[in-house]
Design a protein around this motif. Sequence first.
Motif, short mmCIF file in Angstrom:
data_model
loop_
_atom_site.label_atom_id
_atom_site.label_comp_id
_atom_site.label_asym_id
_atom_site.label_seq_id
_atom_site.Cartn_x
_atom_site.Cartn_y
_atom_site.Cartn_z
N GLY A 2 10.11 -11.33 49.16
CA GLY A 2 9.18 -10.54 49.34
C GLY A 2 9.55 -9.05 49.82
N SER A 3 10.85 -8.78 50.52
CA SER A 3 11.33 -7.54 50.72
C SER A 3 11.91 -6.70 49.54
N TYR A 4 12.55 -7.63 48.67
CA TYR A 4 12.96 -6.92 47.37
C TYR A 4 11.64 -6.44 46.56
N PHE A 5 10.80 -7.37 46.24
CA PHE A 5 9.41 -6.94 45.60
C PHE A 5 8.74 -5.58 46.17
N ARG A 6 8.89 -5.58 47.59
CA ARG A 6 7.91 -4.24 48.27
C ARG A 6 8.65 -3.35 47.97
N ARG A 7 10.16 -3.25 48.04
CA ARG A 7 10.97 -2.13 47.67
C ARG A 7 10.62 -1.59 46.20
N GLN A 8 10.74 -2.67 45.21
CA GLN A 8 10.61 -2.36 43.74
C GLN A 8 9.22 -1.92 43.48
N LEU A 9 8.12 -2.54 44.20
CA LEU A 9 6.77 -1.89 44.13
C LEU A 9 6.53 -0.50 44.62
N ALA A 10 7.37 -0.24 45.82
CA ALA A 10 7.14 1.31 46.21
C ALA A 10 7.86 1.99 45.41
N ASP A 11 9.03 1.77 44.56
CA ASP A 11 9.59 2.70 43.77
C ASP A 11 8.67 2.85 42.53
N TYR A 12 8.21 1.50 41.85
CA TYR A 12 7.36 1.94 40.75
C TYR A 12 5.92 2.59 41.23
N VAL A 13 5.48 2.69 42.34
CA VAL A 13 4.14 3.50 42.71
C VAL A 13 4.53 4.92 42.71
N GLU A 14 5.54 5.24 42.81
CA GLU A 14 6.10 6.53 42.63
C GLU A 14 5.75 7.19 41.44
N TYR A 15 6.06 6.36 40.45
CA TYR A 15 5.58 6.77 38.95
C TYR A 15 4.16 6.43 38.47
N HIS A 16 3.49 5.93 39.30
CA HIS A 16 2.05 5.76 39.12
C HIS A 16 0.89 6.12 40.05
N ASP A 18 -1.41 8.86 39.68
CA ASP A 18 -2.60 9.31 39.02
C ASP A 18 -3.59 7.99 38.52
N PRO A 19 -4.68 7.99 38.99
CA PRO A 19 -5.71 6.97 38.65
C PRO A 19 -5.94 6.67 37.23
N TRP A 20 -5.89 7.89 36.27
CA TRP A 20 -5.97 7.72 35.08
C TRP A 20 -4.66 7.16 34.20
N ASN A 21 -3.67 7.39 35.02
CA ASN A 21 -2.41 6.47 34.27
C ASN A 21 -2.48 5.38 34.81
N CYS A 22 -2.82 5.07 35.88
CA CYS A 22 -3.19 3.53 36.16
C CYS A 22 -3.89 2.64 35.40
N ALA A 23 -5.14 3.40 34.91
CA ALA A 23 -6.14 2.94 34.42
C ALA A 23 -5.61 2.44 32.65
N MET A 24 -4.78 3.61 32.36
CA MET A 24 -4.16 3.64 30.97
C MET A 24 -3.10 2.22 31.06
N HIS A 25 -2.70 1.91 32.20
CA HIS A 25 -1.71 0.92 32.21
C HIS A 25 -2.31 -0.58 32.15
N VAL A 26 -3.49 -0.44 32.70
CA VAL A 26 -4.10 -1.90 32.65
C VAL A 26 -4.26 -2.20 31.29
N PRO A 140 2.82 -5.68 35.27
CA PRO A 140 1.93 -6.76 35.74
C PRO A 140 1.52 -7.05 36.79
N MET A 141 2.70 -6.86 37.64
CA MET A 141 2.36 -7.07 39.13
C MET A 141 1.67 -6.17 39.94
N PHE A 142 2.00 -4.83 39.44
CA PHE A 142 1.47 -3.49 39.95
C PHE A 142 -0.07 -3.61 39.71
N ILE A 161 0.82 0.88 48.10
CA ILE A 161 0.23 1.40 46.75
C ILE A 161 -0.60 2.58 46.96
N GLN A 162 -1.19 2.64 48.37
CA GLN A 162 -2.25 3.66 48.44
C GLN A 162 -1.77 4.59 49.60
N GLY A 163 -0.79 4.19 50.26
CA GLY A 163 0.21 5.03 51.30
C GLY A 163 -0.69 4.91 52.60
#
Length: 170
Positions: A2-16, A18-26, A140-142, A161-163
């Motif tokens: 759980g803590s590993y995932f949350r750290r990785q997700l927080a790092d991933y979020v820094e690159y994502h 913009d909502p349009w970028n997120c939509a493009m990723h879906v 996919p997790m994001f 994700i949203q801060g």
Amino acid sequence: MGSYFRRQLADYVEYHRDPWNCAMHVFGIVFLFLAAILPLSLWPITVFGIQTSAASIAVIPVLIYWFLLDFALGAGILVAAVALLSAAAVIVGQTTTVGMWSLTAILIVIGVASQIIGHRVFEGRQPALVDNPTHLLLGPMFVMAKLFIALGFRRDLAIIIQGQPQGAAS
């Protein structure tokens, strides 16, 4: 995990951000997943007397990884994976091999293009996997986390994700 995932997700979020970028990723992630499993769907395999495809077998290790990172999100991805594996089976059953390979190539081009456009045009930053290749498996997790948040679940992930907590004033 759980803590590993949350750290990785927080790092991933820094690159994502913009909502349009997120939509493009879906779209990009779904298209690339489908492109990866389409050719493998041609290869029938029998496991313990059950007929399946190489695609179904190939996704098991990554599904296990996603379940280990976060059970609920992993379950959501499992549902999406079953739908995409079913779609791949239908496509393979209804098209020629040339048609399947053509569709695979189109899906790869659109999937990669959507990722590149999302990052270069909307985010203004290189993709996360350039700095950390393990982020390839976090996409996919994001996307699933964003879906859970949009449906009103997972305040813990909304904070990452949203801060801010879900429902908090901006």
